[in-house]
Each structure stands twice: as C-alpha cells, then as structure tokens.
Design an enzyme around this catalytic site. Structure first.
Site, PDB file in Angstrom:
ATOM      1  N   SER A 180       0.855  -1.183   0.000  1.00 46.85           N
ATOM      2  CA  SER A 180       0.000   0.000   0.000  1.00 46.85           C
ATOM      3  C   SER A 180       0.892   1.234   0.000  1.00 46.85           C
ATOM      4  O   SER A 180       2.116   1.118  -0.041  1.00 46.85           O
ATOM      5  CB  SER A 180      -0.888   0.003   1.249  1.00 46.85           C
ATOM      6  OG  SER A 180      -0.098   0.374   2.361  1.00 46.85           O
ATOM      7  N   LYS A 181       0.253   2.385   0.086  1.00 45.30           N
ATOM      8  CA  LYS A 181       1.008   3.650   0.057  1.00 45.30           C
ATOM      9  C   LYS A 181       2.079   3.700   1.147  1.00 45.30           C
ATOM     10  O   LYS A 181       3.121   4.306   0.973  1.00 45.30           O
ATOM     11  CB  LYS A 181       0.060   4.829   0.245  1.00 45.30           C
ATOM     12  CG  LYS A 181      -0.771   5.107  -0.976  1.00 45.30           C
ATOM     13  CD  LYS A 181      -0.899   6.611  -1.206  1.00 45.30           C
ATOM     14  CE  LYS A 181      -1.683   6.914  -2.462  1.00 45.30           C
ATOM     15  NZ  LYS A 181      -3.108   6.541  -2.366  1.00 45.30           N
ATOM     16  N   ARG A 182       1.801   3.051   2.273  1.00 45.69           N
ATOM     17  CA  ARG A 182       2.761   3.081   3.378  1.00 45.69           C
ATOM     18  C   ARG A 182       4.132   2.553   2.976  1.00 45.69           C
ATOM     19  O   ARG A 182       5.134   2.860   3.580  1.00 45.69           O
ATOM     20  CB  ARG A 182       2.256   2.200   4.533  1.00 45.69           C
ATOM     21  CG  ARG A 182       1.258   2.843   5.435  1.00 45.69           C
ATOM     22  CD  ARG A 182       0.881   1.900   6.562  1.00 45.69           C
ATOM     23  NE  ARG A 182       0.397   0.613   6.043  1.00 45.69           N
ATOM     24  CZ  ARG A 182       0.964  -0.552   6.283  1.00 45.69           C
ATOM     25  NH1 ARG A 182       2.039  -0.631   7.036  1.00 45.69           N
ATOM     26  NH2 ARG A 182       0.447  -1.668   5.797  1.00 45.69           N
ATOM     27  N   HIS A 183       4.163   1.696   1.964  1.00 42.99           N
ATOM     28  CA  HIS A 183       5.428   1.068   1.578  1.00 42.99           C
ATOM     29  C   HIS A 183       6.204   1.871   0.556  1.00 42.99           C
ATOM     30  O   HIS A 183       7.202   1.437   0.030  1.00 42.99           O
ATOM     31  CB  HIS A 183       5.154  -0.337   1.033  1.00 42.99           C
ATOM     32  CG  HIS A 183       4.470  -1.211   2.021  1.00 42.99           C
ATOM     33  ND1 HIS A 183       3.121  -1.456   1.976  1.00 42.99           N
ATOM     34  CD2 HIS A 183       4.943  -1.862   3.098  1.00 42.99           C
ATOM     35  CE1 HIS A 183       2.791  -2.247   2.993  1.00 42.99           C
ATOM     36  NE2 HIS A 183       3.871  -2.498   3.689  1.00 42.99           N
TER      37      HIS A 183
END
Ligand code: GLU
Length: 484
Positions: free
Chosen positions: A260-263
């Site tokens: 996801s965006k977190r990565h």
C-alpha cells in the site's frame, strides 16, 4: 511442408487494465511480465482497456496508464493507440459483440434474466452468512416461467442476466505458475454476466474479448485466480478454446502486509517524478516474482527479455523493497553515459536555486560536474543536494573552524594557494592534487581533508579535483583566502 514455427499458433498476450486509477506497481508488473513473455516468445502483445465500470473509469486514467507503460519502455503490437484487426479495444465500444454472445446463451438456456432486487439479494446473502453457509445466488429466477418473465419485462422491470452454473462439478485451472487448482462449481452459484444497465461484467467481457482477440496466454495477478473458474465455465459453454493461464503472486510490503502507500509511492508516475530511471523500475519490477538464472541482478531491458521465462516465476508472494529499488536506481545511474545523464538531470537543476550558475557553465565543465555527482545520486532529484557544495559557500561548524584555524592548517592552505595554477582541466587537477602533498612536504592526510573542509565545510562530498574544476580556481582562491 509447413515449418514448425508457422504451424505453431502465434503466441498472443494482453494487458487489460481498468482505467479507474493510475498505473500502480502491481499493474505495471503484470504488464511487464506479459511484455517479457511476448518478446521472449516472439509473440504479440495487446493492450485493451476494460472500462466497464462507468463510474470509476476515466479517459485521464487511461492516458496516464498508457504514458506510464510507454515511459517504462513497454510497448504493444495491437490495441489502444496502435490499432489492429480485432478492435475496437475499449470494452464500452464493444457492447454489440457481447450482446451477440449473451443472446446466444439466453437462447440456448445457459443464461437467464434475473429480476431479484439489490435488497432481496442482500437479505439472502446476510441469511447465508448468518447460517455459516457458502454465499452463492439461490437460483430463484432460474425457474421463472416464461409468462411470468414476460409480465415482469412488460412492467418495466430491468433484469440482469445470469449465467447458469451446474453445481457439483469440478472446475480445474491448470496454471503455469500455480499448477493445478481445483474449484467446486457449487461454491460459485449462478453469476451475473450483464448488469441491469446493460453493461457486461468483467468475467464475461474478458472471456469474449480474449477469445475474439486470439489471446493464447492470460498472465495476470493472483487476485484474479478466483475469477478463473467462472471464466472457464463461459469458455466451455461457448465452445471457445481455453487459453493458458499464469497467475502471478501478490506483492507484499517488507512487513509482509499487502502493498500500500505506506510502503512507498505506488503509482509509476510518482516514481518517474521523483527521479527513478525507467530502466531501473523495469529491472526492479522484473525481479518482483521472477529471478534470473545467474547472480547478476542489475540487468538491462534486452537482457531481461533474453532471460525471461515463466518457469522462473515464483509461486510465493513477491516482496516490495524500496531500498532495493533505490540501489538498482543508483546502479543504473552509474551506468549512464555522462552526456545522457547530464540531459536527464537538467530539469531537476532547472528548478533548483543553482540553475543560473549551471547555465553559465561551458559543456565540458558541466560534464565534469555530472561526473562528480554521478556515483553519489540515488534518485535524479538528489542532484540538487549533491551539487550544492559547488555553488554555496560553506557555513563552517565551530569545530571545523577550530581545525581550519590551526596554524599548520593555515600554512598548508597558504601553500596550496602558492602552488595553484590559474587554470586547470580535470586531468591537470588530478595530477595537481596527487602531487600536492609532496610539493608541500606533508603527509596526504594533513592535506586532503583540510582542503575539503575549507572548500565545502563537510568531510564528505565530491572528489577534490572535481571541486577545483567546477568551482574554478578564482572561487577556490576566494574560499580559502577567507580563512587565512
Ligand atoms: N481489468 C482487469 C484488471 O484491471 C484485468 C484482469 C485480467 O487481466 O483479466 O484487473
């Protein structure tokens, strides 16, 4: 006699994105594996746009997906933008074709109109969930008698079309990556192939299109594996030849959670904007699930095509590692020719405060500047930070200043100024620096580090000969004179 090649069917793969968002890492990886397979097998690559989700699809996303693919260096032989014999290549422009097959299925009794409302279906689903049973359509409208059906149609009720699934059958997917995967048709239930707005569902349109367009291999993300039995049933019922399937693994973050965006940034355009090279992203995506035979992981596009094989695509999830992408990017930057890299870096320098100074440099000096920073940048944007010491006079830290003010350091700097010629090219600067300790009769460590500190205020940075050439001797003299 036909040659073996001409008797073999031409391999054709496709990438079939839905234009409901930008191209992400996962989609780009699917596109890439199709592309690699097509090029390696001397087959054809096709691009089709699956825009049946009318609310979420947009021409802007379609454009962004196409631009992202082109930027990566993924091209196609048929489809959107390039044309071909099997168009149109946008699903909303193919409704007549789907209708022909829907009519055929309705006529042969393999599909039927369903008048159940959203509310009824939701209630039915809820009840099944509460009982802990498999959630599948009850088949209520399967048995509507023709008169009842006509009456509902006359009333103006708009039906969906459902595909009849014979329960209790085994549906076997022979997957090139996952092996044999068996499903039970009882868990599927009669599913919708045309929504009440007349638009076909993904599972139906994809089968019709892959058949009509002559697709031989369907390579796509693992999340579609559960759709495949539905698609196989349609293939069988319509008498279509079944293509080969290869479902490629999920991509997880380093923490083993779904990507996801977190990565890290997830759209390809974001990588482009922050200065990743297309060949590095291409290389990185290829390694998300595929592994080359040898040890070498830094590979150019042609080399990857040459080595690619579905048999080396792993079953287990791929792990997205931003550090690895950064490393690969730095490696690809190091391999760039100076001139080409110089051009690529200009847009970043243009938006920096140093552009005015850069613009005034002659080409030779500019190339020295690029050579000086080439091995130090991970992403192209980093160039701005790396060229800073050439253009900004240093602000010395207190302990650096203490060091520079020591009498022997000042003496050495004085000696440097005395020996420094008025002009130097890179070769001359290198031999000047090499010979300097001897000329000053000092050990190297009492020469190089203090000069670096005097010129930049930092113990790290570009090599000294680069500093001399790019700053120019007058600027070097000014920075040192200010200290002694
Ligand atoms: N439009 C589908 C998607 O974007 C394509 C799936 C497939 O390749 O069959 O996920």
């Amino acid at each position: 006699m036909l040659s073996v090649r001409s008797r073999m069917k031409q391999i054709k793969v496709r990438f079939a994105p839905s234009p409901t968002g930008p191209l992400h890492i996962g989609g780009a990886r699917s596109a890439l594996f199709n592309y690699l397979f097509a090029r390696k097998q001397r087959g054809k690559m096709l691009l089709r746009i699956e825009d049946t989700d009318l609310e979420r699809s947009s021409p802007e996303f379609e454009r962004e997906i196409i631009d992202s693919l082109s930027w990566l260096g993924i091209n196609w032989d048929e489809g959107i933008d390039v044309g071909g014999d099997n168009g149109p290549y946008r699903q909303t422009e193919r409704l007549d074709t789907y209708q022909r097959y829907v009519d055929q299925l309705l006529r042969s009794g393999h599909a039927y109109h369903c008048f159940c409302t959203e509310e009824e279906l939701a209630r039915e689903r809820q009840a099944l969930l509460e009982k802990g049973e498999i959630v599948a359509y009850s088949g209520k409208c399967r048995h509507l008698d023709p008169e009842e059906r006509q009456r509902k149609l006359r009333q103006g009720l708009v039906p969906t079309v459902r595909f009849k699934v014979v329960s209790g059958q085994e549906v076997v997917v022979n997957d090139l990556v996952r092996g044999t995967v068996t499903f039970n048709s009882s868990e599927i239930g009669d599913f919708i192939i045309v929504k009440s707005d007349g638009i076909p569902t993904y599972n139906f349109a994809v089968v019709v299109d892959d058949h009509e367009m002559g697709v031989t291999h369907v390579i796509r993300a693992e999340e579609h594996l559960s759709n495949t039995p539905r698609q196989l049933l349609i293939y069988q019922t319509l008498g279509f030849e079944i293509p080969e399937f290869a479902h490629i693994s999920l991509i997880l973050g380093k923490d083993r959670q779904k990507m996801s965006k977190r990565h890290g940034a997830t759209s390809i355009m974001q990588y482009r904007e922050s200065g990743y090279l297309p060949e590095a992203v291409f290389n990185f995506l290829a390694l998300l699930g595929w592994s080359p035979e040898g040890e070498q992981e830094i590979l150019g596009r042609d080399e990857i095509v040459k080595q690619f094989s579905l048999s080396r695509v792993a079953k287990n999830p791929a792990v997205f590692d931003l550090d690895k992408l950064n490393w690969l990017n730095a490696q690809h930057i190091k391999r760039k020719a100076i001139m080409e890299l110089g051009e690529m870096l200009k847009p970043y320098l243009k938006s920096s405060p140093f552009w005015h100074s850069v613009e005034q440099m002659d080409q030779a000096t500019y190339e020295v500047l690029i050579e000086a920073v080439r091995d130090r940048i991970v992403r192209l944007v980093d160039v701005v930070k790396e060229v800073e010491p050439f253009f900004i006079r240093p602000q010395y830290e207190a302990d650096t200043l203490d060091r520079l003010e020591q009498p022997e350091v000042r003496g050495m700097l004085q000696g440097l100024l005395e020996h420094l010629p008025d002009e130097l090219d890179l070769e001359e600067a290198r031999s000047f620096m090499k010979g300097l300790p001897k000329a000053l009769q000092l050990p190297a460590k009492q020469v190089y580090m203090p000069i670096r500190l005097a010129l930049t205020g930092s113990p790290q940075g570009p090599e000294l000969p680069y500093l001399l050439v790019v700053m120019g001797v007058p600027e070097v003299r000014r920075r040192i004179t200010g200290l002694i």
